[in-house]
Design a protein around this motif. Sequence first.
Motif, short mmCIF file in Angstrom:
data_model
loop_
_atom_site.label_atom_id
_atom_site.label_comp_id
_atom_site.label_asym_id
_atom_site.label_seq_id
_atom_site.Cartn_x
_atom_site.Cartn_y
_atom_site.Cartn_z
N VAL A 1 0.86 -1.18 0.00
CA VAL A 1 0.00 0.00 0.00
C VAL A 1 0.90 1.23 0.00
CG1 VAL A 1 -1.72 1.32 1.29
CG2 VAL A 1 -1.87 -1.18 1.20
N VAL A 2 0.60 2.19 -0.85
CA VAL A 2 1.42 3.39 -0.98
C VAL A 2 0.57 4.60 -0.63
CG1 VAL A 2 2.86 4.79 -2.51
CG2 VAL A 2 2.79 2.29 -2.79
N GLU A 3 1.01 5.37 0.32
CA GLU A 3 0.31 6.60 0.69
C GLU A 3 1.19 7.79 0.30
OE1 GLU A 3 -2.95 8.71 1.94
OE2 GLU A 3 -2.72 6.54 1.64
N VAL A 4 0.58 8.74 -0.43
CA VAL A 4 1.31 9.89 -0.98
C VAL A 4 0.82 11.15 -0.30
CG1 VAL A 4 1.89 11.13 -3.09
CG2 VAL A 4 1.46 8.66 -3.18
N LYS A 5 1.74 11.98 0.14
CA LYS A 5 1.38 13.23 0.81
C LYS A 5 2.11 14.39 0.15
CE LYS A 5 -1.30 11.41 3.91
NZ LYS A 5 -2.76 11.64 3.82
N TYR A 6 1.32 15.32 -0.38
CA TYR A 6 1.87 16.56 -0.94
C TYR A 6 1.82 17.61 0.17
CZ TYR A 6 2.43 20.59 -4.04
OH TYR A 6 2.88 21.73 -4.64
N ILE A 7 2.97 18.10 0.57
CA ILE A 7 3.06 19.00 1.72
C ILE A 7 2.82 20.44 1.27
CG2 ILE A 7 4.54 19.85 3.57
CD1 ILE A 7 6.05 17.19 3.42
N ALA A 8 1.77 21.03 1.82
CA ALA A 8 1.45 22.43 1.52
C ALA A 8 0.94 23.08 2.80
CB ALA A 8 0.41 22.53 0.41
N GLY A 9 1.83 23.61 3.60
CA GLY A 9 1.44 24.27 4.84
C GLY A 9 1.83 23.49 6.07
N ASP A 10 1.51 22.19 6.13
CA ASP A 10 1.88 21.37 7.30
C ASP A 10 3.35 21.00 7.25
OD1 ASP A 10 -0.65 21.38 8.37
OD2 ASP A 10 -1.29 19.60 7.23
N ALA B 1 6.49 18.17 7.45
CA ALA B 1 6.68 16.82 6.93
C ALA B 1 6.39 15.78 8.01
CB ALA B 1 8.12 16.67 6.42
N THR B 2 6.73 16.09 9.26
CA THR B 2 6.47 15.14 10.35
C THR B 2 4.98 14.90 10.53
OG1 THR B 2 8.49 15.85 11.49
CG2 THR B 2 6.84 14.69 12.80
N THR B 3 4.20 15.98 10.48
CA THR B 3 2.74 15.84 10.63
C THR B 3 2.15 15.00 9.51
OG1 THR B 3 2.60 17.99 11.72
CG2 THR B 3 0.57 17.11 10.78
N ARG B 4 2.55 15.28 8.28
CA ARG B 4 2.02 14.53 7.15
C ARG B 4 2.48 13.08 7.16
NH1 ARG B 4 -2.19 16.07 4.86
NH2 ARG B 4 -1.60 15.93 2.67
N PHE B 5 3.71 12.83 7.60
CA PHE B 5 4.20 11.46 7.68
C PHE B 5 3.42 10.68 8.73
CE2 PHE B 5 7.11 8.18 9.32
CZ PHE B 5 7.42 7.52 8.15
N SER C 1 6.28 14.84 -0.54
CA SER C 1 6.82 15.72 -1.58
C SER C 1 8.18 16.27 -1.18
CB SER C 1 5.84 16.86 -1.87
OG SER C 1 5.53 17.59 -0.70
N ARG C 2 8.45 16.34 0.13
CA ARG C 2 9.78 16.82 0.59
C ARG C 2 10.02 16.38 2.02
NH1 ARG C 2 8.52 21.36 3.74
NH2 ARG C 2 6.50 22.32 3.24
N ASN C 3 11.31 16.33 2.39
CA ASN C 3 11.76 16.12 3.77
C ASN C 3 11.22 14.83 4.39
OD1 ASN C 3 13.04 18.63 3.56
ND2 ASN C 3 11.31 19.72 4.43
N ALA C 4 11.36 13.73 3.69
CA ALA C 4 10.94 12.45 4.26
C ALA C 4 11.87 12.07 5.41
CB ALA C 4 10.96 11.36 3.19
N PRO C 5 11.33 11.58 6.55
CA PRO C 5 12.20 11.22 7.67
C PRO C 5 12.98 9.94 7.37
CG PRO C 5 9.91 10.64 8.14
CD PRO C 5 9.90 11.40 6.85
N ALA C 6 14.14 9.83 7.98
CA ALA C 6 14.98 8.64 7.82
C ALA C 6 14.69 7.66 8.95
CB ALA C 6 16.45 9.02 7.81
#
Length: 410
Positions: A324-333, A335-339, A371-376
């Motif tokens: 299952v693949v979940e995609v998050k385009y970050i606009a305002g929030d 990266a941690t919140t969206r992840f 879309s950016r800053n994925a956590p490691a």
Amino acid sequence: MSLDAAIVDYSAGLLLRYFRSGAAIEGGVPRLDYRRDVEVIKGHWAASDAIRTLVAYALEHQHETQSLLTYREQVHDAIARGRIDARRTWLYRQQTGLPTALVAHEPVRSFNTGPNLVLAWVLREAAAYTARLLSWQGANSPYLPVIEQAQAEMRLVQRIEALREPLRAVSLGIRPTAGAVRDAARSRRPLYRLAVDAYRLLQGLERGDRDAMDRVARTALIAPLEDWRRFELAVGLGIGEALARVTGGPLQLHLLGSNSAGPIVTAGRFAVYWQQITHYHTPAPLEPSEMVTRDVLKDYGIATGTERPDLVVVDRDQDAVAAVVEVKYIAGDTATTRFREAVNQVVRYGRSYAAADATGPLLARSLVALSRNAPARTAHTSPAPFSVDFETITQPHGLDAWAAAVAVPP
């Protein structure tokens, strides 16, 4: 370059590599079903910027169509309204016995001329492909509003009085002559030059021209989508290409013309579904908080909705969901919140796509794309989805580690 522009460039590049005639991925695996793919991309030509610009200009300048002086052969009794054709007059008199009959070439004003025939042919062809493109779409297709608007505008153009005669005269099976195209290209009127531009774009698609395919990919396949849908499309295309590269299986694109309930990409034994629950979904038992939510909504007469994963990867050999693949385009929030949101969703989806004792392996093969800053990942104490961002996806082998994990037989 902005992130949105980079996403468009990435998707356009993948589509371009796919649609170019004779293209192949590493290992020499054929990627192109030319007869099928040229038809579906020609369908999107009808929604490209060339056609949209032509239709908009025709609606705004309905009186720009130009009639020309032509000659029509007429027979009159003792009256000549044009240049007399002596030979035909003699033959006609011999055949009919009318001694005063005259055959003459009468001058008339007509819209049924070369440039108008080019314009009418392009409009008729675009209308036919727009209707075909609409029939390919499902109820949830992201292209549906754009195509419906294009079809409505096309009907308005076909009602323009000056175009009725040439529209009736053209046949989709017979293309404009080279002379007609040349005359239209030399015209001082922008309407005819726009028609030639659209016509030559279609010719470019048919011969596999790189620039023509890039233009259609950008303006008809990617541009109509919202920013977050563009990113989902980019991720879907990227994971399909990665699976094809890792498994060595053929990559086939089904985005353009297939039923929206089907996969957008197939790569060997894998199929990638975009915004589809698929028939593999089995409603999981509700947790206590979900039961409370259901009861509250029931009091308001609202049914509990079913969430759809952004992308589902199915192993067709195993007839089961592989990831299952979940995609998050970050606009305002952040990266941690969206992840965090994405992980919660992937865990919930896993309960519907795997047995209770098999959610761990599915979670370990799943993917969260930001879309950016994925956590490691800093530890491996429990099953967890892969994490990537757009910068990683654009690397030559950025998704290969995830694809290799998915490709391992269960």
